[in-house]
Design a protein around this motif. Structure first.
Motif, PDB file in Angstrom:
ATOM      1  N   ARG A 112      -6.123  -5.852   0.460  1.00 40.00           N
ATOM      2  CA  ARG A 112      -4.783  -6.325   0.202  1.00 40.00           C
ATOM      3  C   ARG A 112      -4.598  -7.772   0.655  1.00 40.00           C
ATOM      4  O   ARG A 112      -4.082  -8.601  -0.088  1.00 40.00           O
ATOM      5  CB  ARG A 112      -3.748  -5.440   0.901  1.00 40.00           C
ATOM      6  CG  ARG A 112      -2.337  -5.960   0.677  1.00 40.00           C
ATOM      7  CD  ARG A 112      -1.304  -5.165   1.389  1.00 40.00           C
ATOM      8  NE  ARG A 112      -1.597  -5.086   2.823  1.00 40.00           N
ATOM      9  CZ  ARG A 112      -0.820  -4.456   3.674  1.00 40.00           C
ATOM     10  NH1 ARG A 112       0.273  -3.853   3.251  1.00 40.00           N
ATOM     11  NH2 ARG A 112      -1.128  -4.420   4.954  1.00 40.00           N
ATOM     12  N   ILE A 122     -15.524   1.609  -4.355  1.00 38.94           N
ATOM     13  CA  ILE A 122     -14.431   0.654  -4.159  1.00 38.94           C
ATOM     14  C   ILE A 122     -14.850  -0.723  -4.684  1.00 38.94           C
ATOM     15  O   ILE A 122     -14.081  -1.411  -5.347  1.00 38.94           O
ATOM     16  CB  ILE A 122     -14.030   0.595  -2.667  1.00 38.94           C
ATOM     17  CG1 ILE A 122     -13.383   1.926  -2.266  1.00 38.94           C
ATOM     18  CG2 ILE A 122     -13.078  -0.568  -2.411  1.00 38.94           C
ATOM     19  CD1 ILE A 122     -13.087   2.047  -0.787  1.00 38.94           C
ATOM     20  N   THR A 180     -13.000   2.164   6.789  1.00 40.83           N
ATOM     21  CA  THR A 180     -12.343   2.184   5.482  1.00 40.83           C
ATOM     22  C   THR A 180     -10.946   1.570   5.588  1.00 40.83           C
ATOM     23  O   THR A 180     -10.531   0.805   4.723  1.00 40.83           O
ATOM     24  CB  THR A 180     -12.257   3.628   4.957  1.00 40.83           C
ATOM     25  OG1 THR A 180     -13.553   4.193   4.995  1.00 40.83           O
ATOM     26  CG2 THR A 180     -11.717   3.658   3.550  1.00 40.83           C
ATOM     27  N   GLU A 181     -10.247   1.918   6.679  1.00 41.53           N
ATOM     28  CA  GLU A 181      -8.893   1.370   6.860  1.00 41.53           C
ATOM     29  C   GLU A 181      -8.933  -0.156   6.888  1.00 41.53           C
ATOM     30  O   GLU A 181      -8.158  -0.830   6.225  1.00 41.53           O
ATOM     31  CB  GLU A 181      -8.295   1.916   8.159  1.00 41.53           C
ATOM     32  CG  GLU A 181      -6.858   1.470   8.367  1.00 41.53           C
ATOM     33  CD  GLU A 181      -6.174   2.221   9.499  1.00 41.53           C
ATOM     34  OE1 GLU A 181      -6.779   3.183  10.027  1.00 41.53           O
ATOM     35  OE2 GLU A 181      -5.042   1.843   9.837  1.00 41.53           O
ATOM     36  N   LEU A 224      -9.619  -1.537   3.381  1.00 42.60           N
ATOM     37  CA  LEU A 224      -8.463  -1.496   2.483  1.00 42.60           C
ATOM     38  C   LEU A 224      -7.455  -2.586   2.848  1.00 42.60           C
ATOM     39  O   LEU A 224      -6.868  -3.222   1.975  1.00 42.60           O
ATOM     40  CB  LEU A 224      -7.796  -0.115   2.526  1.00 42.60           C
ATOM     41  CG  LEU A 224      -8.649   1.058   2.040  1.00 42.60           C
ATOM     42  CD1 LEU A 224      -7.804   2.318   1.887  1.00 42.60           C
ATOM     43  CD2 LEU A 224      -9.359   0.747   0.737  1.00 42.60           C
ATOM     44  N   LEU A 262      -2.731   5.187  -2.876  1.00 38.46           N
ATOM     45  CA  LEU A 262      -3.701   6.106  -2.288  1.00 38.46           C
ATOM     46  C   LEU A 262      -3.274   7.552  -2.413  1.00 38.46           C
ATOM     47  O   LEU A 262      -2.084   7.854  -2.346  1.00 38.46           O
ATOM     48  CB  LEU A 262      -3.871   5.838  -0.784  1.00 38.46           C
ATOM     49  CG  LEU A 262      -4.180   4.454  -0.267  1.00 38.46           C
ATOM     50  CD1 LEU A 262      -4.216   4.502   1.253  1.00 38.46           C
ATOM     51  CD2 LEU A 262      -5.511   4.015  -0.794  1.00 38.46           C
ATOM     52  N   LEU A 299      -6.861   4.854  -5.233  1.00 44.67           N
ATOM     53  CA  LEU A 299      -7.975   5.455  -4.492  1.00 44.67           C
ATOM     54  C   LEU A 299      -7.662   6.915  -4.223  1.00 44.67           C
ATOM     55  O   LEU A 299      -6.675   7.228  -3.552  1.00 44.67           O
ATOM     56  CB  LEU A 299      -8.185   4.707  -3.178  1.00 44.67           C
ATOM     57  CG  LEU A 299      -8.513   3.222  -3.329  1.00 44.67           C
ATOM     58  CD1 LEU A 299      -7.806   2.404  -2.268  1.00 44.67           C
ATOM     59  CD2 LEU A 299      -9.993   2.986  -3.267  1.00 44.67           C
ATOM     60  N   ILE A 304       0.868  -1.178   0.000  1.00 39.94           N
ATOM     61  CA  ILE A 304       0.000   0.000   0.000  1.00 39.94           C
ATOM     62  C   ILE A 304       0.903   1.226   0.000  1.00 39.94           C
ATOM     63  O   ILE A 304       1.719   1.407   0.905  1.00 39.94           O
ATOM     64  CB  ILE A 304      -0.912   0.018   1.241  1.00 39.94           C
ATOM     65  CG1 ILE A 304      -1.842  -1.204   1.222  1.00 39.94           C
ATOM     66  CG2 ILE A 304      -1.716   1.305   1.291  1.00 39.94           C
ATOM     67  CD1 ILE A 304      -2.801  -1.291   2.382  1.00 39.94           C
ATOM     68  N   LEU A 341      -2.489  -1.305  -3.459  1.00 38.89           N
ATOM     69  CA  LEU A 341      -3.233  -0.049  -3.391  1.00 38.89           C
ATOM     70  C   LEU A 341      -2.310   1.148  -3.525  1.00 38.89           C
ATOM     71  O   LEU A 341      -1.233   1.186  -2.933  1.00 38.89           O
ATOM     72  CB  LEU A 341      -3.981   0.055  -2.056  1.00 38.89           C
ATOM     73  CG  LEU A 341      -4.956  -1.058  -1.705  1.00 38.89           C
ATOM     74  CD1 LEU A 341      -5.507  -0.844  -0.298  1.00 38.89           C
ATOM     75  CD2 LEU A 341      -6.096  -1.093  -2.703  1.00 38.89           C
TER      76      LEU A 341
END
Lengths: 258, 517
Positions: free
Chosen positions: A200, A164, A192-193, A196, A209, A177, A33, A207
């Motif tokens: 993964r 998403i 949201t965390e 995400l 971001l 994103l 990420i 990701l």
């Protein structure tokens, strides 16, 4: 470095006299990420738009794994395996939640217009498969109960998750994103965390971001890149970024000292 | 006498509905009546004193006498007016105070009676077609509806209003309980009955109405086609007449036995060629405009519509397509020795074409291709970014949409026997677009309803033919304000992986991924 998923080298995007993105280099590894941070107008979204094909970069190269995708139209880049979301949510408003996710699978579809007209068995079977997969994806983001509702009827946070879900539907290698937590309260941000991270860990999506919420960025990122006036001013692990004096001066300012 | 107080009653009704409480409402009705009386009275006094005939040529003394109810002195007429207006106001107020159910029922009854009276000629014609003798004399005397019949019709409306909800409830209760197999049989039976009715329709309604239905069918074909571009893909195409003209001219040129005779091919041979030619034109015209959006696209396509008309008129092409002389002696379609001569015969060709197009468009509407079009309509940039080749999918929308127009044009040429450039004016594109907007963009049922309302009804009310475009204008405004989605808005397409209960006459999809559209 191990196998790199996305590599951007010498990327420059010039609008008239303005260099919105100025000679940016970076690499992203599979399964990571990466976050891009920076003040407003630093060129973050422009960088996204170059990668997803909305802009043709003035200079520089973009590769997805071995494949050069510089200057390809957005639909080709999507087909190569990059999906994205938008800073201001852009759903297919007049369609149902399910249809939005069905459309997200475009790059996996084989049905042609002839199949649609003649209602061939292959076309019918594919429609069924697409519907089934869509339900599964909606269940993954916990939106399956709203499948038949019109997309713009959903509350704001659900619309973000639906965007998403639509991106996830294409089974992308890389999902970009653009401010996924914009306008969210702390509890929604935490949700949201988690989402995400599940993307993964369970779906093997890497990701990229753009994000302003520092706590969120520091918590989730493997790697952070800081842009200012279109240039990379720092790049490294969250720990390195937090302690980088140039970053503190340009951007983090008081929030790092909190 | 009836005409004038009516607006007053209507106004009273309106004011009353807006009134916060009923007592104030009553006051307003009275006020509206008095205002109306005063205004009408002043008008009567005015026309009594001043000659208004150079402005309103129809305001003859006879009309004035009529409006003052034959009273010599305008004042006496005014007195009568006051009474009539008050009565109308009272009726209006009474209606407003009534429960909505009864009010609606009364309105429906009035509408039916007025409709029967207006369509007296037509109803007589149809009745004479079906029954021997003069069955119409039972309903009408000297072209006017008999009071007894009006009363029966009104009573029938009341009975109908009482019965229908009950029947509907029963069907709705029972149908989902049936097994899927049985449900399919029911829906098949309903549709079979529908098709059967359509098959005998031309012989029930006679030659004139069959002609009307044939025209409705041709416009339905065009509306279904244009709906792909406008309703599904959101591409505002104002040049749809181009496809219609290409289909018609190709049919004309290749089959006619007049001065432009080239081969005199058979209708059935040329029909697919016309469709393909229209598709090819659609494709060609799509290429230059494919990057345009919204208003720009509408104007560019409108230009194409004009270009095709001017080409048809031009001297340059006149050796081939007759210029302003048009193409004459286009034969009617035939199968072996049988020729589709009368409107009743031609109706079947148009019916078949419409049913085929309905099936095709319905499939596209529910298909993944349909989803792609709708994605472009909602957000073209994002559609591109999720992997849809927007250029190709838009070109496809133009091309497929053209097919139906070409089909309609080809049948039109053969049905009429002659074609002239002025048959292919901008007005056709506008009419078709009106159908789509009034019917409901992207809604197939809306197309059918819209065509019936905009093409069928004006044909029936021939006395008001001059006001056809007035009707269009009013309908467009009313739809834009009160029902932006159209009379029958497109419903959300629902997909299910397991067979789900379906209402009778619904649209069971082509697969088990049932949907409604």
């Amino acid at each position: 470095m191990s196998e790199s998923l996305l590599s951007v080298s010498g990327l420059t995007m010039q609008f008239g006299g303005l260099r919105a993105v100025d000679n940016v280099d970076f690499r992203q590894d599979t399964g990571t990420i990466v976050s891009i941070i920076g003040p407003n107008g630093a060129g973050k979204t422009t960088l996204f738009n170059c990668i997803s094909g909305f802009y043709e970069p003035t200079e520089g190269e973009i590769h997805l794994e071995e494949r050069r995708i510089t200057g390809l139209p957005p639909n080709k880049i999507a087909r190569a395996g990059i999906a994205r979301t938008y800073q201001n949510i852009r759903l297919f408003r007049n369609m149902t939640v399910l249809e939005n996710v069905m459309l997200g699978q475009e790059r996996l579809l084989r049905t042609t217009w002839l199949g649609s007209i003649f209602g061939t068995r292959a076309a019918r079977r594919e429609t069924e498969e697409v519907v089934e997969r869509s339900h599964a994806i909606l269940a993954f983001v916990d939106l399956d109960a709203t499948a038949d509702r019109q997309a713009d009827e959903l509350p704001y946070g659900d619309q973000r998750r639906l965007e998403i879900a639509r991106a996830l539907a294409s089974e992308p290698r890389l999902m970009m994103l653009d401010e996924p937590t914009a306008g969210m309260n702390p509890s929604e941000t935490a949700d949201t965390e988690r989402l995400l991270q599940r993307l993964r860990d369970e779906r093997n999506v890497s990701l990229l971001l753009i994000e302003h919420d520092m706590r969120f960025v520091m918590g989730i990122s493997d790697h952070i890149m800081v842009l200012n006036y279109g240039r990379t001013i720092a790049s490294g692990t969250p720990q390195e970024i937090r302690t980088n004096p140039e970053v503190i001066e340009a951007y983090l300012g008081s929030s790092a000292q909190d | 006498m009836v005409v004038l107080p009516r607006p007053l009653a209507g106004r009273g009704l309106l004011l009353l509905q807006q009134a916060p409480n009923r007592r104030v409402g009553w006051m307003r009705v009275l006020a509206a009546c008095l205002a109306g009386i005063a205004a009408t009275g002043l008008f009567i006094l005015f026309i009594d004193a001043v000659s208004i005939r150079h402005m309103f040529t129809h305001a003859s003394p006879a009309l004035v006498a009529y409006m003052t109810m034959g009273q010599e002195a305008p004042a006496a007429g005014l007195g009568l007016f006051a009474v009539a207006a008050l009565a109308a106001g009272a009726v209006g107020a009474g209606l407003a105070l009534m429960p909505a159910y009864w009010r609606n029922t009364i309105f429906m009854a009035v509408l039916l009676v007025v409709g029967m009276a207006l369509l007296s000629e037509l109803i007589s014609q149809v009745l004479r077609q079906i029954l021997n003798g003069r069955p119409d004399r039972l309903l009408f005397s000297q072209g006017a509806l008999r009071p007894a019949v009006a009363a029966i019709a009104a009573a029938a409306v009341f009975a109908w209003r009482g019965l229908v909800p009950r029947i509907r409830l029963r069907v709705r209760d029972r149908l989902p309980q049936l097994e899927p197999e049985r449900q399919r049989q029911v829906s098949l039976a309903v549709r079979g009955a529908g098709v059967l009715l359509l098959l005998v329709l031309p012989w029930l309604v006679g030659s004139y109405l069959s002609e009307v239905l044939a025209n409705v069918g041709l416009y339905l074909l065009m509306a279904l086609g244009l709906n792909i571009a406008v309703g599904l893909a959101g591409l505002f195409d104002l040049g749809y007449v181009t496809n219609f003209a290409v289909g018609a001219y190709l049919m004309g040129v290749l089959t006619n036995s007049g001065p432009q005779a080239t081969g005199e091919f058979n209708f059935w041979l040329v029909l697919p060629v016309s469709i393909l030619a229209a598709m090819f034109t659609g494709l060609l015209l799509a290429l230059p405009v494919i990057r345009m959006r919204g208003d720009y696209l509408a104007i560019a396509t409108m230009g194409f519509g004009e270009i095709i008309r001017l080409l048809a008129l031009s001297d340059w092409l006149s050796p081939l397509i007759g210029g302003s002389q048009g193409i004459l002696f286009i034969p009617k379609p035939n199968i072996g020795a049988f020729t589709f001569q009368t409107p009743q015969h031609l109706f079947y060709i148009i019916l078949a074409a419409s049913l085929v197009m309905l099936v095709v468009i319905n499939r596209l509407d529910l298909s993944l291709t349909g989803r792609r079009w709708m994605a472009i309509r909602d957000d073209e940039t994002v559609a591109n970014a999720i992997g849809i080749d927007t250029t190709w999918i838009k070109t496809l929308a133009f091309t497929l949409s053209a097919a139906s127009g070409g089909l309609a044009g080809a049948i039109f040429a053969s049905k009429l026997g002659t074609i002239f450039p002025h048959s292919f004016s901008l007005l056709i594109s506008m009419n078709v677009l009106c159908i789509i907007i009034v019917g409901g963009m992207g809604s197939i049922r809306g197309m059918v309803l819209g065509t019936l309302v905009l093409i069928g009804v004006p044909e029936l009310l021939r006395e008001f033919a001059e006001f056809r475009f007035l009707l269009y204008g009013i309908l467009l405004m009313a739809v834009a304000i009160y029902r932006p989605g159209g009379l029958m808005p497109a419903r959300a397409r629902h997909y299910r992986t397991e067979p789900a209960p379906q209402p009778a006459g619904g649209t069971p999809a082509t697969s088990s991924s049932a949907a409604s559209g």
